[in-house]
Design a protein around this motif. Sequence first.
Motif, short mmCIF file in Angstrom:
data_model
loop_
_atom_site.label_atom_id
_atom_site.label_comp_id
_atom_site.label_asym_id
_atom_site.label_seq_id
_atom_site.Cartn_x
_atom_site.Cartn_y
_atom_site.Cartn_z
N PHE A 1 64.02 -47.01 177.63
CA PHE A 1 64.26 -46.43 178.95
C PHE A 1 63.17 -46.85 179.93
N PRO A 2 63.47 -46.75 181.26
CA PRO A 2 62.43 -47.07 182.25
C PRO A 2 61.22 -46.15 182.11
N LEU A 3 60.07 -46.63 182.60
CA LEU A 3 58.82 -45.91 182.38
C LEU A 3 58.83 -44.48 182.92
N ASP A 4 59.44 -44.27 184.09
CA ASP A 4 59.40 -42.94 184.67
C ASP A 4 60.27 -41.96 183.87
N VAL A 5 61.20 -42.48 183.07
CA VAL A 5 61.97 -41.61 182.18
C VAL A 5 61.17 -41.35 180.90
N GLN A 6 60.53 -42.41 180.39
CA GLN A 6 59.76 -42.29 179.15
C GLN A 6 58.74 -41.17 179.19
N ARG A 7 58.20 -40.91 180.39
CA ARG A 7 57.15 -39.90 180.50
C ARG A 7 57.64 -38.49 180.17
N HIS A 8 58.94 -38.30 180.19
CA HIS A 8 59.47 -36.95 179.95
C HIS A 8 60.35 -36.88 178.70
N LYS A 9 60.32 -37.96 177.88
CA LYS A 9 61.25 -37.97 176.74
C LYS A 9 60.55 -38.30 175.42
N VAL A 10 61.12 -37.78 174.32
CA VAL A 10 60.68 -38.18 172.98
C VAL A 10 61.92 -38.52 172.17
N ASP A 11 61.71 -39.24 171.05
CA ASP A 11 62.82 -39.65 170.21
C ASP A 11 63.32 -38.49 169.35
N ALA A 12 64.64 -38.37 169.24
CA ALA A 12 65.24 -37.36 168.36
C ALA A 12 65.12 -37.82 166.91
N ILE A 13 65.55 -36.97 165.98
CA ILE A 13 65.43 -37.28 164.56
C ILE A 13 66.78 -37.76 164.02
N THR A 14 66.76 -38.92 163.34
CA THR A 14 67.99 -39.45 162.76
C THR A 14 68.55 -38.47 161.75
N GLY A 15 69.82 -38.15 161.89
CA GLY A 15 70.44 -37.22 160.94
C GLY A 15 70.13 -35.78 161.24
N GLY A 16 69.37 -35.54 162.30
CA GLY A 16 69.01 -34.16 162.66
C GLY A 16 69.36 -33.88 164.10
N THR A 17 70.55 -34.34 164.52
CA THR A 17 70.92 -34.26 165.93
C THR A 17 70.94 -32.83 166.46
N ILE A 18 71.53 -31.92 165.68
CA ILE A 18 71.69 -30.55 166.21
C ILE A 18 70.34 -29.86 166.30
N THR A 19 69.47 -30.10 165.32
CA THR A 19 68.12 -29.54 165.39
C THR A 19 67.38 -30.14 166.58
N SER A 20 67.50 -31.46 166.77
CA SER A 20 66.83 -32.13 167.89
C SER A 20 67.31 -31.55 169.21
N ASN A 21 68.63 -31.36 169.34
CA ASN A 21 69.16 -30.74 170.55
C ASN A 21 68.62 -29.33 170.73
N GLY A 22 68.47 -28.62 169.61
CA GLY A 22 67.92 -27.26 169.66
C GLY A 22 66.51 -27.26 170.20
N VAL A 23 65.70 -28.24 169.75
CA VAL A 23 64.32 -28.35 170.24
C VAL A 23 64.33 -28.69 171.72
N ASN A 24 65.20 -29.59 172.12
CA ASN A 24 65.35 -29.98 173.52
C ASN A 24 65.65 -28.75 174.39
N ASP A 25 66.65 -27.96 173.98
CA ASP A 25 67.06 -26.78 174.75
C ASP A 25 65.96 -25.73 174.76
N MET A 26 65.28 -25.60 173.61
CA MET A 26 64.22 -24.60 173.50
C MET A 26 63.11 -24.88 174.52
N ILE A 27 62.66 -26.15 174.57
CA ILE A 27 61.57 -26.50 175.48
C ILE A 27 62.00 -26.26 176.93
N GLN A 28 63.20 -26.72 177.24
CA GLN A 28 63.74 -26.56 178.60
C GLN A 28 63.81 -25.08 178.98
N ASN A 29 64.43 -24.29 178.10
CA ASN A 29 64.69 -22.88 178.39
C ASN A 29 63.40 -22.09 178.55
N VAL A 30 62.43 -22.33 177.66
CA VAL A 30 61.21 -21.53 177.73
C VAL A 30 60.33 -21.98 178.89
#
Lengths: 245, 218
Positions: free
Chosen positions: A204-233
């Motif tokens: 991804f472009p650099l300005d996007v990279q600053r706000h993103k991390v890689d999800a876990i292969t085979g752990g999509t729903i947990t990764s989404n959960g972490v994503n939502d958790m950080i956003q929500n809190v």
Amino acid sequence: MYSNAYIFRYAGVMVILVAAILSSAAMFLKPMQERNEAVDKMQSILSAAGIENVTTENAIELFNNYITDMIVVDNEGNIVDDFKGDGKENSEAFKLNLKEQLYNKSVNKDFKLPLYVLEKDGQKINIIPLRGVGLWGPVWGNIALKNDFNTVVGVTFSHKSETPGLGAEIETPAFESQFPGKTIFNDQGEFVSIGVIKGGVSNFPLDVQRHKVDAITGGTITSNGVNDMIQNVLESYVPYIQKQG
Amino acid sequence: MSTEKQEREPLFSAKNRKLLTNPLSTDNPITVQVLGICSALAVTAKLKPAFVMSLSVIAVIVFANLIISLLRNGIPPRIRIIVQLVVIASLVILVDQILKAFVFDVSKQLSVFVGLIITNCIIMGRLEAFAMGNKPWPSILDGIGNGLGYAWVLIAVGFVRELFGSGTLWGYSVIPETFYNFGYENNGFMILPPMALIIVGIIIWIQRARNPELVEEN
């Protein structure tokens, strides 16, 4: 050979016996379990801020030494409680039930959230506890932000029952080490959180990279959960952060 | 009542030794009886959880076998499955509570497995097929044997999946960086559950090729 009466008696005695054993074990062991949970929580908070060599023995002492303020913030960004001094494990901020407060948030009621302020090498670090849901049960953790309330110092994650080797990988250093240095606000000062995404952050472009991390292969729903958790809190703290100017 | 018999029969008689060794090969719970597949798929993406799961199952199966064997003459046959389940479930919960109070780190590792241990059909299978009709000592040996039989398959699958799926063993990198520079890549498919099924299938295949007795005739 066994009468119905015997079967009923057998089942009755068995159930009462097992219930008595399990409930007395739970009652007897509860104080120790709660202490372990509190110590575990402190270890997690301290290691999010990058403090090393925290063991179960010295966690309470280190916690009281490093943490300067145990703050409670309300949904409008006002400080409701600011605890300093010793015995921080008994402060309101430490005992606040995150699950209850986040539920209040989800139904648009007033809520309060804790914020732990720590001083390390003369630098102030703000630690925000996280809580959300993964695939099988709750996920939680801590995120430590620099004094600017923008740059991440470190994170720790933990979970109740995510799949070993897949979703459970959120608590490994390999996943957690992606977070330090990321920012939660963009250049315009708008809140963007930190996203957990698929497809390789480096593509991804650099300005996007600053706000993103890689999800876990085979752990999509947990990764989404972490994503939502950080956003929500984190978004709940935005009023408070903006008041800090 | 059993002491008299035990004095006549040595603790590790040929019959008792068989209880230990048979489940490792010709009567393996996973590869021959095809039980416990669910947990074999769920926890073998890495070596460490596979090992923790194996230890927990061995512990639970031994104690559950012992308790059921001691109770076997009083259990009414019509509710025996319920009794077995109550014994397994309370044993697992009790152990989890104790670990939480005294060795919190271990319990954090285990929390995921608690549900999987209770529903592991190998444990109930052994209670029903063996402990209900045998004395305590042979039941303990049977529990150890079946637990180990389960363990080696789990660890073998975990070894292959972690090595080829993540390039690590027990969390440590073992595949040199130069391999990756030459274009080697971890096989992402390895860490997904279907691959565990295929590896178990390959183990079954090898085992039956070497031991034709196991092949059913149609």
